[in-house]
Design a protein around this motif. Structure first.
Motif, PDB file in Angstrom:
ATOM      1  N   MET A   1      -9.458 -11.432 -11.519  1.00  0.00           N
ATOM      2  CA  MET A   1      -9.827 -11.806 -12.888  1.00  0.00           C
ATOM      3  C   MET A   1     -10.079 -10.601 -13.796  1.00  0.00           C
ATOM      4  N   LYS A   2     -10.496  -9.484 -13.242  1.00  0.00           N
ATOM      5  CA  LYS A   2     -10.710  -8.306 -14.084  1.00  0.00           C
ATOM      6  C   LYS A   2      -9.443  -7.465 -14.211  1.00  0.00           C
ATOM      7  N   PHE A   3      -8.359  -7.938 -13.639  1.00  0.00           N
ATOM      8  CA  PHE A   3      -7.070  -7.254 -13.745  1.00  0.00           C
ATOM      9  C   PHE A   3      -6.132  -8.157 -14.542  1.00  0.00           C
ATOM     10  N   SER A   4      -6.089  -7.953 -15.850  1.00  0.00           N
ATOM     11  CA  SER A   4      -5.250  -8.750 -16.752  1.00  0.00           C
ATOM     12  C   SER A   4      -5.578 -10.241 -16.682  1.00  0.00           C
ATOM     13  N   ASP A   5      -6.864 -10.553 -16.479  1.00  0.00           N
ATOM     14  CA  ASP A   5      -7.340 -11.932 -16.513  1.00  0.00           C
ATOM     15  C   ASP A   5      -6.571 -12.838 -15.547  1.00  0.00           C
ATOM     16  N   GLY A   6      -6.160 -12.288 -14.427  1.00  0.00           N
ATOM     17  CA  GLY A   6      -5.491 -13.089 -13.409  1.00  0.00           C
ATOM     18  C   GLY A   6      -4.043 -13.397 -13.690  1.00  0.00           C
ATOM     19  N   ARG A   7      -3.439 -12.756 -14.676  1.00  0.00           N
ATOM     20  CA  ARG A   7      -2.044 -13.061 -15.033  1.00  0.00           C
ATOM     21  C   ARG A   7      -1.038 -12.223 -14.257  1.00  0.00           C
ATOM     22  N   LEU A   8      -1.516 -11.343 -13.369  1.00  0.00           N
ATOM     23  CA  LEU A   8      -0.616 -10.477 -12.613  1.00  0.00           C
ATOM     24  C   LEU A   8      -0.792 -10.588 -11.105  1.00  0.00           C
ATOM     25  N   GLY A   9      -1.724 -11.411 -10.634  1.00  0.00           N
ATOM     26  CA  GLY A   9      -2.046 -11.441  -9.218  1.00  0.00           C
ATOM     27  C   GLY A   9      -3.243 -10.558  -8.941  1.00  0.00           C
ATOM     28  N   ALA A  10      -3.398 -10.122  -7.700  1.00  0.00           N
ATOM     29  CA  ALA A  10      -4.562  -9.333  -7.293  1.00  0.00           C
ATOM     30  C   ALA A  10      -4.169  -7.867  -7.133  1.00  0.00           C
TER      31      ALA A  10
ATOM     32  N   ARG B   1      14.779 -11.415  -6.547  1.00  0.00           N
ATOM     33  CA  ARG B   1      14.689  -9.976  -6.245  1.00  0.00           C
ATOM     34  C   ARG B   1      13.197  -9.600  -6.240  1.00  0.00           C
ATOM     35  N   THR B   2      12.368 -10.483  -5.712  1.00  0.00           N
ATOM     36  CA  THR B   2      10.924 -10.320  -5.774  1.00  0.00           C
ATOM     37  C   THR B   2      10.513  -8.962  -5.213  1.00  0.00           C
ATOM     38  N   PRO B   3       9.746  -8.190  -5.980  1.00  0.00           N
ATOM     39  CA  PRO B   3       9.390  -6.850  -5.519  1.00  0.00           C
ATOM     40  C   PRO B   3       8.244  -6.852  -4.521  1.00  0.00           C
ATOM     41  N   GLU B   4       8.088  -5.715  -3.895  1.00  0.00           N
ATOM     42  CA  GLU B   4       6.871  -5.444  -3.137  1.00  0.00           C
ATOM     43  C   GLU B   4       5.688  -5.322  -4.082  1.00  0.00           C
TER      44      GLU B   4
ATOM     45  N   VAL C   1       4.561 -13.689 -13.186  1.00  0.00           N
ATOM     46  CA  VAL C   1       5.306 -12.432 -13.303  1.00  0.00           C
ATOM     47  C   VAL C   1       6.743 -12.610 -12.826  1.00  0.00           C
ATOM     48  N   ILE C   2       6.919 -13.254 -11.672  1.00  0.00           N
ATOM     49  CA  ILE C   2       8.242 -13.358 -11.061  1.00  0.00           C
ATOM     50  C   ILE C   2       9.163 -14.273 -11.856  1.00  0.00           C
ATOM     51  N   TYR C   3       8.677 -15.451 -12.220  1.00  0.00           N
ATOM     52  CA  TYR C   3       9.551 -16.506 -12.750  1.00  0.00           C
ATOM     53  C   TYR C   3       9.418 -16.755 -14.247  1.00  0.00           C
ATOM     54  N   GLU C   4       8.374 -16.236 -14.876  1.00  0.00           N
ATOM     55  CA  GLU C   4       8.175 -16.537 -16.289  1.00  0.00           C
ATOM     56  C   GLU C   4       8.269 -15.326 -17.205  1.00  0.00           C
TER      57      GLU C   4
ATOM     58  N   GLN D   1      -9.784 -23.434  -3.179  1.00  0.00           N
ATOM     59  CA  GLN D   1      -8.446 -23.756  -3.651  1.00  0.00           C
ATOM     60  C   GLN D   1      -8.207 -23.299  -5.085  1.00  0.00           C
ATOM     61  N   ASP D   2      -9.182 -23.495  -5.962  1.00  0.00           N
ATOM     62  CA  ASP D   2      -8.981 -23.103  -7.361  1.00  0.00           C
ATOM     63  C   ASP D   2      -8.684 -21.605  -7.453  1.00  0.00           C
ATOM     64  N   GLN D   3      -9.415 -20.811  -6.697  1.00  0.00           N
ATOM     65  CA  GLN D   3      -9.178 -19.364  -6.709  1.00  0.00           C
ATOM     66  C   GLN D   3      -7.810 -19.035  -6.111  1.00  0.00           C
ATOM     67  N   ALA D   4      -7.425 -19.758  -5.070  1.00  0.00           N
ATOM     68  CA  ALA D   4      -6.131 -19.511  -4.438  1.00  0.00           C
ATOM     69  C   ALA D   4      -4.979 -19.797  -5.395  1.00  0.00           C
ATOM     70  N   TRP D   5      -5.061 -20.929  -6.103  1.00  0.00           N
ATOM     71  CA  TRP D   5      -3.979 -21.290  -7.023  1.00  0.00           C
ATOM     72  C   TRP D   5      -3.931 -20.334  -8.213  1.00  0.00           C
ATOM     73  N   LYS D   6      -5.092 -19.940  -8.715  1.00  0.00           N
ATOM     74  CA  LYS D   6      -5.114 -19.009  -9.839  1.00  0.00           C
ATOM     75  C   LYS D   6      -4.505 -17.676  -9.432  1.00  0.00           C
ATOM     76  N   THR D   7      -4.867 -17.189  -8.274  1.00  0.00           N
ATOM     77  CA  THR D   7      -4.338 -15.911  -7.790  1.00  0.00           C
ATOM     78  C   THR D   7      -2.825 -15.983  -7.627  1.00  0.00           C
ATOM     79  N   THR D   8      -2.343 -17.057  -7.016  1.00  0.00           N
ATOM     80  CA  THR D   8      -0.910 -17.196  -6.745  1.00  0.00           C
ATOM     81  C   THR D   8      -0.132 -17.451  -8.019  1.00  0.00           C
ATOM     82  N   TRP D   9      -0.733 -18.182  -8.955  1.00  0.00           N
ATOM     83  CA  TRP D   9      -0.031 -18.425 -10.222  1.00  0.00           C
ATOM     84  C   TRP D   9       0.255 -17.112 -10.943  1.00  0.00           C
ATOM     85  N   GLY D  10      -0.649 -16.128 -10.833  1.00  0.00           N
ATOM     86  CA  GLY D  10      -0.381 -14.838 -11.450  1.00  0.00           C
ATOM     87  C   GLY D  10       0.911 -14.232 -10.946  1.00  0.00           C
TER      88      GLY D  10
END
Length: 806
Positions: free
Chosen positions: A705-714, A774-777, A764-767, A751-760
């Motif tokens: 959450m402190k890294f781009s408000d969860g929009r990039l993953g962890a 070609r998903t990166p490391e 990035v990948i699909y939106e 679960q809420d934290q898991a989905w938020k983390t994964t949605w980030g």
């Protein structure tokens, strides 16, 4: 289903009769699963991600789902309609559009004087080739959908009175070790006439003779040899069904046994009453293409020209067209296939192997037509089998719709990741086939063990025989030594003078099984960046993966445990040399784990947690196999190590990165990897549950959450004060390790934290950044990437497979 897939030809022919009897039920765009990722055809992306630094493969976002069997070689057609990505030579990435490989459509409404013919590419050749063709299909005139192994192109141009949907796939099927290996791509055209007039439709497939093209390690086809290539029109009557027609692409050979670059390709379809197949056997792919386009654009037919010749240097191509009429409201399905037969894999040191599919088609490299025949015969059956496999996952409304699509779309590296599956030339077909995925094409190591710890989850779930065989391959290396010296690049750069190390020590689990330019499976542990002999995660991960495979396949395969038990014990014993009294192996002041540019000192959260989990796995394995002495020893060592781990690393909020003073406030996303695997396999608490939950929440609050408000993953490393750890890898988001953390969250009921983390990650990948297929490391705070087409993101299955701890 399995009986039908392996039945004799007579029974399979009857099966196709049943399939053809159902053809009126054509596919509608509305039938495409809602979970499929979609994008308007040819729509550019604003602000796409780019490579972080020069030298990293960056082909851009014109990508699409691949076709091809496991270990058979793959290629893909992007969502703008070009065939551009080629992974036919094992371990080698090529990206170059071949314009003569293309679909086109002709349509004419009854009573209208005008007809419409169009190549189905949102673009055109830049070099003037095939200039007579009508290119530049309108951007956005339709939609691309992907749910691997399937994808769909829905064409919705106002110039096309009949609706057309192209369904694309190869028979990638769970627990299937035959058809899943086939080198065949199925293209089923679903056509529907929604007008009140009869419409004539014709679909063209053109293809280049690419035999001989897959022989170099370069990333393009510069200097491609065409000498000796030739095309042949093929026709085969299938009793009671129709006539299979197509073009076979071959080349002259120096001898009877094929080289790696020798083989065949084929395109084909089936003509029947009301469905006419015409052909152009050969044309110059570098010319204007009039011999194809003039007749096709006139009435949807080709000239049935059987002229052929042996090329000197020119690029040869051939084409087929399938023409039919649709009455008002009528639907039809028209199957087409591309098949290939390149049976030999030859790595850089010269050793030759035969691909897995040769168990069923032989090793001559002369069976592309037979493979195409079987593809047409089973097209509908395989399509249904894929749908049945995916259905329960797609119907699970407890998971977000976007995630259900991501589950399957991140499986593409199973076939497309430089995949090798085969036997050494000259060995018995009873010899188990060897298997390995590349870490990625930038870091072209086969079977990278620290990475497959995350990536191999879908393999053990859907192809367990393959995954167990890979772990047997690693187990075989543990008691062996490779004494040759290699350059330790990281330490050399640090010290300013050459530093070498032994390639592979006895007891050390290797980092990898070799590289494509070397001698994989025989020359293992290839990397020179770090000395992986003394990495503190590899041996623990090996032990955990062996136990995982036993547990997740029903806890019945004791033979697998017996085979690998000596290597498990040796792996544990080898790590004990780094235990300086606390009961935990200590890190050695260099990046001695998967985070190979992030220095680690003393006891560390990541490697220490993996060690504790591995001791528990060793203890449980010892109980199963009746080794009481080992069970007691590992139990005592676990208790001692657990106490030291908590005492030295737990600070009330999280487990410190390591015991060094400079890292005391560093929060690592992956700190609970050992606990995640313990939850996955039922090993119990590596650390008390209250600490697990507290640390998991702290990671979420800071690294997510402190890294781009969860929009990039962890992000990998965040300090307690909310600043990112100043290290190149700590500043990155790693897709696969983030998914392992998300799996842990799911198992803890968060679960809420898991989905938020994964949605980030999904975002990035699909939106936002265009990393589909070609998903990166890794990516940084700007979303720019490193190491595309990476293996570790298949760890997305962690969220689906890790059970909740009760």
């Amino acid at each position: 289903m399995k009986r039908l897939l392996t039945a004799p030809l007579l029974f399979r022919t009857f099966a196709l009769l049943l399939v053809l009897a159902t053809l009126p039920a054509a596919w509608a765009a509305d039938d495409i699963p809602k979970a499929a990722w979609s994008r308007p055809l040819g729509q550019p992306l604003e602000n796409p991600g780019v490579a972080m630094k020069p030298g990293i493969i960056d082909d851009g976002y014109w990508q699409g789902a691949p076709v091809g069997g496991i270990g058979a070689g793959t290629f893909s057609r992007s969502y703008r309609g070009d065939f551009s990505r080629w992974h036919i030579k094992a371990g080698v990435h090529k990206y170059e559009t071949i314009y003569a490989n293309q679909f086109a459509v002709y349509e004419k409404t009854e009573g209208d004087n005008a007809s419409y013919a169009q190549a189905l590419l949102n673009g055109h050749p830049a070099n003037g080739e095939l200039s007579s063709w009508r290119w530049d299909y309108p951007v956005g005139a339709g939609t691309y959908y992907a749910l691997y192994p399937k994808s769909w192109f829905v064409y919705q141009s106002p110039n096309l009175p009949a609706r057309l949907t192209l369904e694309q796939y190869s028979p990638i099927l769970p627990n299937n070790y035959r058809e899943s290996s086939y080198p065949v791509a199925i293209y089923r055209w679903h056509a529907e006439n929604t007008t009140n007039k009869t419409v004539t439709v014709s679909v063209l497939l053109s293809w280049t003779n690419m035999t001989g093209w897959f022989r170099t390690f370069t990333h393009d086809f510069a200097g491609t040899p065409n000498q000796g290539n030739h095309n042949e029109h093929m026709s085969e009557e299938i009793p009671g069904i129709g006539t299979m027609q197509g073009v076979l692409f071959s080349r002259k050979r120096a001898g009877s046994r094929p080289n790696e670059w020798d083989g065949q390709m084929a395109i084909a379809s089936i003509g029947s009453p009301g469905v006419e197949v015409t052909y152009q056997t050969t044309y110059d792919a570098s010319g204007d293409g009039k011999e194809v386009w003039a007749p096709f654009s006139r009435d949807g037919r080709l000239a049935n020209n059987n002229k052929t010749w042996i090329s000197e240097k020119e690029k040869l191509a051939g084409a087929i067209a399938v023409r039919f009429t649709l009455r008002p409201g009528e639907k039809k399905i028209i199957p087409m296939v591309v098949a290939w037969d390149f049976p030999v894999v030859q790595f850089g040191q010269g050793r030759q192997w035969y691909r897995k599919y040769t168990d069923f088609y032989g090793t001559t490299g002369l069976n592309a037509w037979k493979i195409a025949h079987d593809g047409l015969l089973h097209a509908a059956e395989w399509s249904d089998a894929i749908d049945q496999w995916q259905a329960p996952y797609l119907a699970d409304k407890s998971e977000p719709l976007w995630f259900r699509g991501m589950l399957f779309n991140e499986l593409y590296p199973l076939t497309d990741g430089g995949t090798f599956w085969g036997r050494e030339a000259g060995s018995s077909t009873k010899t188990p086939a060897k298997f390995a995925l590349l870490e990625c094409f930038d870091y072209a190591y086969y079977g990278t063990l620290d990475v497959r710890f995350y990536a191999s989850l879908p393999l053990i779930k859907f192809w367990p025989q393959i995954d167990k065989q890979v772990l047997r391959e690693f187990a075989d290396t543990v008691p062996k030594e490779w004494p040759d010296e290699g350059l330790w690049v990281w330490k050399t750069q640090l010290s300013g003078h050459p530093v070498t190390y032994k390639r592979k020590k006895i007891g050390a689990v290797p980092h990898d099984l070799g590289v494509p330019e070397g001698d994989p499976f025989y020359a293992v542990n290839e990397p020179g960046w770090q000395n992986t002999n003394d990495w503190k995660d590899l041996n623990s991960k090996f032990v955990l993966m062996v136990y995982r495979d036993y547990v997740l396949t029903g806890r019945t395969d004791k033979q697998f445990l017996r085979e690998t038990w000596p290597a498990m014990k040796s792996a544990i014993e080898y790590l004990r040399q780094f235990d300086h009294g606390a009961g935990i192996p200590e890190n050695s002041g260099y990046p001695d784990q998967t985070y190979d540019d992030w220095v680690t000192h003393g006891v560390s959260a990541y490697c220490g947690g993996l060690w504790l989990a591995a001791l528990r796995a060793g203890e449980e394995t010892a109980h199963i196999l009746g080794d009481a002495k080992a069970a007691a020893e590992y139990h005592a060592l676990f208790k001692k190590g657990q106490k030291a781990y908590i005492t030295q690393l737990w600070n009330g909020e999280f487990f410190r990165y390591d015991t060094s003073e400079e890292s005391r406030n560093d929060i690592q996303t992956d700190q609970l990897a050992g606990q995640w695997y313990a939850n996955l396999t039922g090993l119990g608490e590596i650390v008390p549950r209250s600490m697990q939950i507290k640390a998991a929440q702290t990671i979420f609050d800071h690294n997510v959450m402190k890294f781009s408000d969860g929009r990039l993953g962890a992000v990998n490393g965040m300090r307690a004060d909310g600043t990112v750890v100043p290290n190149d890898e700590a500043r990155e988001v790693w897709v696969g390790t983030t998914l392992g953390y998300a799996g842990l969250l799911m198992s803890e009921g968060m679960q809420d934290q898991a989905w938020k983390t994964t949605w980030g990650l999904y975002h990035v990948i699909y939106e936002s950044k265009g990393y589909w297929f070609r998903t990166p490391e890794a990516w940084d705070a700007s979303g720019n990437f490193r190491a595309g087409m990476y293996m570790r993101p298949m760890g997305v299955w962690a969220l689906q497979m890790t059970p909740e701890v009760k």
